[in-house]
Design a protein around this motif. Structure first.
Motif, short mmCIF file in Angstrom:
data_model
loop_
_atom_site.label_atom_id
_atom_site.label_comp_id
_atom_site.label_asym_id
_atom_site.label_seq_id
_atom_site.Cartn_x
_atom_site.Cartn_y
_atom_site.Cartn_z
N TYR A 245 0.73 -1.36 -0.17
CA TYR A 245 -0.07 -0.02 0.03
C TYR A 245 0.85 1.06 -0.12
O TYR A 245 0.54 2.30 -0.79
CB TYR A 245 -1.00 -0.24 1.05
CG TYR A 245 -1.71 1.02 1.64
CD1 TYR A 245 -2.83 1.50 0.69
CD2 TYR A 245 -1.40 2.25 2.58
CE1 TYR A 245 -3.57 2.64 0.81
CE2 TYR A 245 -2.38 3.41 2.74
CZ TYR A 245 -3.34 3.55 1.92
OH TYR A 245 -4.12 4.72 2.03
N ILE A 246 1.97 1.23 0.83
CA ILE A 246 2.94 2.32 1.13
C ILE A 246 3.53 2.73 -0.54
O ILE A 246 3.58 3.89 -0.94
CB ILE A 246 3.86 2.45 1.88
CG1 ILE A 246 3.00 2.24 3.39
CG2 ILE A 246 4.87 3.31 1.93
CD1 ILE A 246 4.11 1.74 4.37
N LEU A 247 3.88 1.66 -1.11
CA LEU A 247 4.65 1.64 -2.41
C LEU A 247 3.67 2.19 -3.55
O LEU A 247 3.87 2.83 -4.32
CB LEU A 247 5.23 0.33 -2.84
CG LEU A 247 6.55 0.06 -1.98
CD1 LEU A 247 6.71 -1.56 -2.20
CD2 LEU A 247 7.73 0.86 -2.32
N ALA A 248 2.41 1.67 -3.18
CA ALA A 248 1.30 1.99 -4.32
C ALA A 248 0.88 3.55 -4.18
O ALA A 248 0.57 4.16 -5.14
CB ALA A 248 0.01 1.39 -4.01
N MET A 249 0.97 4.14 -3.07
CA MET A 249 0.59 5.51 -2.63
C MET A 249 1.87 6.36 -3.17
O MET A 249 1.48 7.37 -3.99
CB MET A 249 0.64 5.62 -1.10
CG MET A 249 -0.49 5.17 -0.37
SD MET A 249 -2.02 6.32 -0.38
CE MET A 249 -1.23 7.38 0.94
N GLU A 250 2.79 5.87 -3.21
CA GLU A 250 3.98 6.62 -3.56
C GLU A 250 3.84 6.64 -5.46
O GLU A 250 4.30 7.64 -5.67
CB GLU A 250 5.52 6.02 -3.54
CG GLU A 250 6.51 6.66 -4.01
CD GLU A 250 8.02 5.81 -3.74
OE1 GLU A 250 8.79 6.44 -3.24
OE2 GLU A 250 8.21 4.73 -4.23
N ALA A 251 3.34 5.75 -5.80
CA ALA A 251 3.36 5.56 -7.28
C ALA A 251 2.23 6.57 -7.83
O ALA A 251 1.87 7.23 -8.89
CB ALA A 251 3.18 4.28 -7.86
N ILE A 252 0.88 6.51 -7.03
CA ILE A 252 -0.34 6.68 -7.41
C ILE A 252 -0.54 8.38 -6.88
O ILE A 252 -1.14 9.08 -7.84
CB ILE A 252 -1.50 5.77 -6.85
CG1 ILE A 252 -1.64 4.35 -7.61
CG2 ILE A 252 -2.78 6.52 -7.06
CD1 ILE A 252 -2.34 3.53 -6.94
N THR A 253 -0.22 8.79 -5.87
CA THR A 253 -0.74 10.09 -5.40
C THR A 253 -0.17 11.45 -6.35
O THR A 253 -0.99 12.08 -6.24
CB THR A 253 -0.02 10.39 -3.97
OG1 THR A 253 1.26 10.11 -4.02
CG2 THR A 253 -0.60 9.43 -3.04
N PRO A 254 1.03 11.25 -7.18
CA PRO A 254 1.34 12.29 -7.81
C PRO A 254 0.17 12.39 -9.28
O PRO A 254 0.41 13.41 -9.61
CB PRO A 254 2.69 11.96 -8.29
CG PRO A 254 3.51 11.03 -7.50
CD PRO A 254 2.20 10.36 -6.99
N ARG A 255 -0.55 11.29 -9.55
CA ARG A 255 -1.09 11.23 -10.61
C ARG A 255 -2.66 11.99 -10.47
O ARG A 255 -3.29 12.55 -11.37
CB ARG A 255 -1.64 9.87 -10.86
CG ARG A 255 -0.45 9.06 -11.36
CD ARG A 255 -1.17 7.50 -11.80
NE ARG A 255 0.08 6.81 -11.69
CZ ARG A 255 -0.04 5.44 -11.63
NH1 ARG A 255 -1.12 4.91 -11.46
NH2 ARG A 255 0.94 4.65 -11.57
#
Length: 289
Positions: A159-169
């Motif tokens: 989840y933390i890694l997914a947050m890093e990838a998704i939040t800037p979008r």
């Protein structure tokens, strides 16, 4: 992804520390509720209340936002579900230790993805794990509760890694709204499957459930989502190790539960690890000689 300024990074670090402080209140707040309300009711109540808080931002939907929000919401629900079920059969301290293992899982998964990590972060991770072990570990065999809680740590690392990838979008608030709504629907589905809702218990503990929904779920989800636009996943996981420290502080203030020598040593190590992760120690850890 645009470059992150030092000011943005500092703001992200502050928001994550604030997030862990808020999470730290959850243990003394929920300690009594867990004995009166079934786990499905607690989880559905907290997610439904949190989703209602951000529901006005669901007007800004698009296909990519729905997809990414559904990914985050499903992971967040699965992590909370496995942790809550596991907590029914193991102690809170043991649960805190196992969940905090995401501090090493995030860097591990990052290296699998081909990312390089600063040496100071790796050193800080080792110190944090030692601190968590001293602060939280209890003896006993490895049972189903341990397995479920370890599963929570694995899911939360993803989840933390997914947050890093998704939040800037995406814009932060609509993304928070979608993931909390998805988590709420999944939690309500769990309640329907178990047919084990205590409406009388909800009424008795409504103030606590409102606090859990707004302060422990809605606000931290927003601060975490915003902060991870500016803080790397490996560093964020390390900052999350402050949660058991804050939990110990609030347990002392509200429940008169004091720390022994081992507890103070563990907390000191965790705080030291957080400090090392933030100081510019490149000359010691990041340069090759």
């Amino acid at each position: 992804m645009t470059a992150i300024s030092k000011r943005q990074h500092s703001q992200g670090v502050f928001l994550l520390i604030l997030t862990t402080a808020i999470w730290g209140t959850s243990f003394p707040v929920l300690k009594g509720v867990l004995s009166d309300l079934p786990a499905p009711t607690i989880l559905a109540s907290r997610f439904l209340i949190a989703a209602i808080v951000f529901s006005p931002y669901l007007r800004q939907l698009n296909a990519k936002l729905l997809r990414d929000g559904a990914i985050l919401g499903t992971l967040y629900f699965a992590a909370c579900l496995s942790a809550l079920i596991g907590l029914e059969t193991i102690s809170a301290n043991r649960s805190a230790f196992l969940i905090s293992l995401n501090v090493i899982l995030v860097p591990l998964f990052s290296t699998i993805l081909g990312r390089d990590l600063p040496r100071r972060i790796l050193v800080a991770v080792g110190i944090a794990i030692a601190g968590i072990s001293i602060l939280s570990w209890e003896g006993g065999g490895f049972g189903i509760g341990d397995a479920l809680t370890l599963g929570c740590a694995i899911i939360y690392a993803i989840y933390i890694l997914a947050m890093e990838a998704i939040t800037p979008r995406h814009l932060t608030l609509p993304l928070v709204a979608v993931q909390l709504t998805v988590a709420a629907f999944l939690a309500i589905g769990w309640v329907i499957l178990h047919r084990n809702t205590s409406f009388a218990g909800i009424a008795v503990h409504f103030n606590i459930l409102l606090y859990v929904g707004v302060m422990i779920t809605a606000i931290p989800n927003w601060t975490q989502t915003l902060a991870q636009r500016w803080v790397r996943a490996s560093e964020a996981a390390l900052l999350y190790t402050l949660e058991p420290v804050f939990a110990s502080i609030f347990s002392f203030l509200w429940l008169n539960e004091s720390l022994g020598v081992r507890g103070f040593l563990g907390a000191a190590l965790i705080l030291s690890a957080t400090l090392i992760s933030q100081l510019p120690l490149n000359s010691l850890f990041d340069k090759r000689h």
